[in-house]
Design a protein around this motif. Structure first.
Motif, PDB file in Angstrom:
ATOM      1  N   SER A  93     -10.584  -3.270  -2.193  1.00  0.00           N
ATOM      2  CA  SER A  93     -11.822  -2.588  -2.574  1.00  0.00           C
ATOM      3  C   SER A  93     -11.713  -1.067  -2.432  1.00  0.00           C
ATOM      4  O   SER A  93     -12.134  -0.323  -3.322  1.00  0.00           O
ATOM      5  CB  SER A  93     -13.004  -3.146  -1.799  1.00  0.00           C
ATOM      6  N   ALA A  94     -11.096  -0.596  -1.339  1.00  0.00           N
ATOM      7  CA  ALA A  94     -10.976   0.859  -1.161  1.00  0.00           C
ATOM      8  C   ALA A  94     -10.265   1.502  -2.346  1.00  0.00           C
ATOM      9  O   ALA A  94     -10.577   2.634  -2.749  1.00  0.00           O
ATOM     10  CB  ALA A  94     -10.205   1.164   0.121  1.00  0.00           C
ATOM     11  N   SER A  95      -9.327   0.796  -2.922  1.00  0.00           N
ATOM     12  CA  SER A  95      -8.522   1.330  -4.018  1.00  0.00           C
ATOM     13  C   SER A  95      -9.293   1.357  -5.325  1.00  0.00           C
ATOM     14  O   SER A  95      -9.121   2.268  -6.138  1.00  0.00           O
ATOM     15  CB  SER A  95      -7.277   0.476  -4.208  1.00  0.00           C
ATOM     16  N   ALA A  96     -10.140   0.349  -5.534  1.00  0.00           N
ATOM     17  CA  ALA A  96     -10.963   0.321  -6.740  1.00  0.00           C
ATOM     18  C   ALA A  96     -11.911   1.513  -6.756  1.00  0.00           C
ATOM     19  O   ALA A  96     -12.362   1.962  -7.819  1.00  0.00           O
ATOM     20  CB  ALA A  96     -11.733  -0.988  -6.813  1.00  0.00           C
ATOM     21  N   PRO A 148      -4.668  12.351   4.316  1.00  0.00           N
ATOM     22  CA  PRO A 148      -3.302  12.844   4.107  1.00  0.00           C
ATOM     23  C   PRO A 148      -2.706  12.443   2.745  1.00  0.00           C
ATOM     24  O   PRO A 148      -1.781  13.099   2.270  1.00  0.00           O
ATOM     25  CB  PRO A 148      -2.490  12.235   5.259  1.00  0.00           C
ATOM     26  N   LEU A 149      -3.261  11.423   2.101  1.00  0.00           N
ATOM     27  CA  LEU A 149      -2.793  11.123   0.743  1.00  0.00           C
ATOM     28  C   LEU A 149      -3.255  12.224  -0.207  1.00  0.00           C
ATOM     29  O   LEU A 149      -2.445  12.836  -0.898  1.00  0.00           O
ATOM     30  CB  LEU A 149      -3.296   9.753   0.273  1.00  0.00           C
ATOM     31  N   LEU A 150      -4.550  12.523  -0.185  1.00  0.00           N
ATOM     32  CA  LEU A 150      -5.060  13.578  -1.068  1.00  0.00           C
ATOM     33  C   LEU A 150      -4.368  14.914  -0.769  1.00  0.00           C
ATOM     34  O   LEU A 150      -3.909  15.608  -1.684  1.00  0.00           O
ATOM     35  CB  LEU A 150      -6.581  13.703  -0.931  1.00  0.00           C
ATOM     36  N   GLY A 151      -4.266  15.242   0.507  1.00  0.00           N
ATOM     37  CA  GLY A 151      -3.656  16.520   0.885  1.00  0.00           C
ATOM     38  C   GLY A 151      -2.196  16.597   0.482  1.00  0.00           C
ATOM     39  O   GLY A 151      -1.724  17.632  -0.003  1.00  0.00           O
ATOM     40  N   SER A 209       0.850  -1.192   0.000  1.00  0.00           N
ATOM     41  CA  SER A 209       0.000   0.000   0.000  1.00  0.00           C
ATOM     42  C   SER A 209       0.889   1.247   0.000  1.00  0.00           C
ATOM     43  O   SER A 209       2.082   1.166   0.311  1.00  0.00           O
ATOM     44  CB  SER A 209      -0.939   0.042   1.212  1.00  0.00           C
ATOM     45  N   PHE A 210       0.286   2.391  -0.331  1.00  0.00           N
ATOM     46  CA  PHE A 210       1.041   3.668  -0.374  1.00  0.00           C
ATOM     47  C   PHE A 210       1.554   4.080   1.002  1.00  0.00           C
ATOM     48  O   PHE A 210       2.418   4.972   1.099  1.00  0.00           O
ATOM     49  CB  PHE A 210       0.173   4.793  -0.945  1.00  0.00           C
ATOM     50  N   LYS A 211       1.050   3.485   2.080  1.00  0.00           N
ATOM     51  CA  LYS A 211       1.443   3.900   3.424  1.00  0.00           C
ATOM     52  C   LYS A 211       2.957   3.798   3.616  1.00  0.00           C
ATOM     53  O   LYS A 211       3.525   4.441   4.506  1.00  0.00           O
ATOM     54  CB  LYS A 211       0.733   3.057   4.484  1.00  0.00           C
ATOM     55  N   ASP A 212       3.624   2.997   2.776  1.00  0.00           N
ATOM     56  CA  ASP A 212       5.076   2.834   2.895  1.00  0.00           C
ATOM     57  C   ASP A 212       5.831   4.148   2.662  1.00  0.00           C
ATOM     58  O   ASP A 212       6.932   4.325   3.183  1.00  0.00           O
ATOM     59  CB  ASP A 212       5.565   1.780   1.893  1.00  0.00           C
ATOM     60  N   PRO A 254      -8.848   7.708  -3.062  1.00  0.00           N
ATOM     61  CA  PRO A 254      -9.689   7.182  -1.979  1.00  0.00           C
ATOM     62  C   PRO A 254      -9.280   7.856  -0.662  1.00  0.00           C
ATOM     63  O   PRO A 254      -8.088   7.978  -0.377  1.00  0.00           O
ATOM     64  CB  PRO A 254      -9.334   5.688  -1.930  1.00  0.00           C
ATOM     65  N   VAL A 255     -10.252   8.278   0.126  1.00  0.00           N
ATOM     66  CA  VAL A 255      -9.955   9.112   1.300  1.00  0.00           C
ATOM     67  C   VAL A 255     -10.586   8.563   2.586  1.00  0.00           C
ATOM     68  O   VAL A 255     -11.775   8.251   2.620  1.00  0.00           O
ATOM     69  CB  VAL A 255     -10.447  10.561   1.042  1.00  0.00           C
ATOM     70  N   GLY A 256      -9.742   8.453   3.621  1.00  0.00           N
ATOM     71  CA  GLY A 256     -10.247   8.226   4.968  1.00  0.00           C
ATOM     72  C   GLY A 256     -10.253   9.568   5.674  1.00  0.00           C
ATOM     73  O   GLY A 256     -11.253  10.280   5.713  1.00  0.00           O
ATOM     74  N   ALA A 257      -9.077   9.957   6.227  1.00  0.00           N
ATOM     75  CA  ALA A 257      -8.913  11.326   6.728  1.00  0.00           C
ATOM     76  C   ALA A 257      -8.307  12.206   5.627  1.00  0.00           C
ATOM     77  O   ALA A 257      -8.541  13.407   5.587  1.00  0.00           O
ATOM     78  CB  ALA A 257      -8.031  11.344   7.962  1.00  0.00           C
TER      79      ALA A 257
HETATM   80  C1  LIG Z   1      -5.023   4.535   4.165  1.00  0.00           C
HETATM   81  C2  LIG Z   1      -5.728   4.107   2.935  1.00  0.00           C
HETATM   82  C3  LIG Z   1      -6.598   4.957   2.246  1.00  0.00           C
HETATM   83  C4  LIG Z   1      -6.999   6.321   2.793  1.00  0.00           C
HETATM   84  O1  LIG Z   1      -5.950   7.227   2.737  1.00  0.00           O
HETATM   85  P1  LIG Z   1      -5.845   8.449   3.746  1.00  0.00           P
HETATM   86  O2  LIG Z   1      -5.022   9.434   3.018  1.00  0.00           O
HETATM   87  O3  LIG Z   1      -5.172   7.923   4.968  1.00  0.00           O
HETATM   88  O4  LIG Z   1      -7.201   8.943   4.025  1.00  0.00           O
HETATM   89  C5  LIG Z   1      -7.126   4.531   1.050  1.00  0.00           C
HETATM   90  N1  LIG Z   1      -6.863   3.311   0.550  1.00  0.00           N
HETATM   91  C6  LIG Z   1      -6.050   2.450   1.191  1.00  0.00           C
HETATM   92  C7  LIG Z   1      -5.806   1.115   0.588  1.00  0.00           C
HETATM   93  C8  LIG Z   1      -5.438   2.824   2.387  1.00  0.00           C
HETATM   94  O5  LIG Z   1      -4.639   1.961   3.014  1.00  0.00           O
END
Ligand SMILES: *Cc1c(COP(=O)(O)O)cnc(C)c1O
Length: 351
Positions: free
Chosen positions: A295-298, A187-190, A53-56, A182-185
């Motif tokens: 799924s969140a990524s799709a 920080p990726l979009l921002g 995932s991009f979290k890396d 895809p957005v939770g809080a």
């Molecule tokens: C963390 C995450 C998101 C949401 O990203 P945020 O910038 O943290 O809101 C979307 N998709 C995947 C797969 C994630 O792990």
């Protein structure tokens, strides 16, 4: 611009990397029934980062900061049941830094099993994710970095995500019209927006893309605020979705969501909420193109198809944020029993 994006990141006298970033771009031209995406859509496969995932990107930077002699940090704490937990655990293992993960008590997920492989200490907290987040904030001090992936806990995350913008401009040679995230809080979009704005302010590009934010219909506080033209507040209704990565109720950190809304507005972007069935059907459509996304990524691709503001001739990039292997299917895989019959196999392939 040249290819060394690390130059734009805060630099420390330690650099912990596992090969994150520089993820592939692949063209998409997919559709289903009445919904097609235009031919100018590209997927950026953040799912192919080291822990899928991009979290890396954020973890590499945060753990480098801890390892560095320039900071007083010695250890890392993170509130997460998902991709952040795995990513931080992996980078902490690589840097030989103690790592504590805080999760709500309850059934453990496949994602947590991936995190556990890197041998962090996993604590279950009697409460919700908000209680875990609150505890992570209280544990954090000048020796313990909170690597939870929200701006208010951890400024490294959004900073590291700027490199997505740098890589896109470098590889595409231009700014796309849209970037779907895809957005939770958020920080990726921002972070991606910030990266594009820096490129424009430096005169490297002429414009900033419009940011398209997608959240799950079952919990979409940022989309709601964009639609209502009001500041983001936390989600106080029941959460009705299984796609947790894009369903953050923002309890205790609504200002993080507001930060994301401001980036959407500043880019002349927009936001859409999609139901789980729609998102899952686009996950299948992507798989039919050979791309296995969680799924969140799709949802990033689905949003392009379902957002009327994205015209057929606009160029768009969908961030495929995490890998499909993150969510093992509980369904039985359909197979065909045939002993060792050559003709049946050949007929299935060739007729
Ligand atoms: C963390 C995450 C998101 C949401 O990203 P945020 O910038 O943290 O809101 C979307 N998709 C995947 C797969 C994630 O792990």
């Amino acid at each position: 611009m040249d290819g060394d994006f690390r130059a734009a990141l805060p630099s420390f006298d330690a650099e912990i990397t596992a090969g994150e970033g520089e993820t592939p771009l692949v063209d998409l031209a997919v559709g289903q029934d009445d919904r097609r995406i235009g031919s100018n859509v590209t997927a950026k496969l953040e799912s192919l980062n080291p822990t899928c995932s991009f979290k890396d990107r954020g973890s590499a930077l945060a753990v480098s900061a801890i390892r560095s002699s320039e900071t007083s940090f010695e250890a890392v704490v993170v509130a997460s049941t998902g991709n952040t937990a795995t990513s931080v655990a992996a980078y902490a293992a690589r840097a030989d830094i103690p790592c504590a993960i805080l999760v709500p008590a309850g059934p453990s997920s496949a994602k947590l099993a991936q995190a556990a492989a890197h041998d962090p200490t996993i604590f279950t907290v009697d409460g919700t994710f908000s209680d875990c987040f609150d505890l992570s904030q209280r544990v954090a001090d000048e020796r313990v970095l909170n690597a939870t992936a929200v701006y208010s806990a951890n400024a490294f995350v959004a900073s590291a995500n700027r490199t997505v913008a740098f890589e896109l401009v470098h590889r595409l040679g231009k700014t796309p019209d849209w970037v779907s995230v895809p957005v939770g809080a958020g920080p990726l979009l921002g972070g991606v927006y910030l990266g594009f704005r820096e490129l424009r302010d430096a005169g490297i590009t002429g414009s900033v893309p419009r940011m398209l934010c997608v959240q799950a219909m079952g919990c979409h506080p940022i989309v709601r605020a964009v639609e209502d033209e009001t500041p983001v507040t936390s989600w106080d209704r029941p959460i009705r979705t299984n796609i947790g990565a894009i369903a953050d109720p923002l309890r205790g950190y609504a200002e993080d969501g507001e930060h994301t809304r401001q980036a959407i507005l500043a880019s002349s972007g927009t936001a859409v909420a999609l139901d789980d069935a729609t998102i899952k059907s686009w996950q299948k459509t992507l798989a039919s193109e050979g791309i296995y996304a969680e799924s969140a990524s799709a949802a990033s691709v689905a949003a392009i198809a379902h957002c009327d503001a994205v015209a057929e001739d606009h160029s768009a990039v969908a961030l495929v944020t995490g890998h499909g292997l993150k969510e093992p299917s509980s369904n039985e895989v359909p197979t065909k029993d045939i002993d060792t019959d050559i003709d049946t196999v050949r007929d299935a392939l060739l007729n």
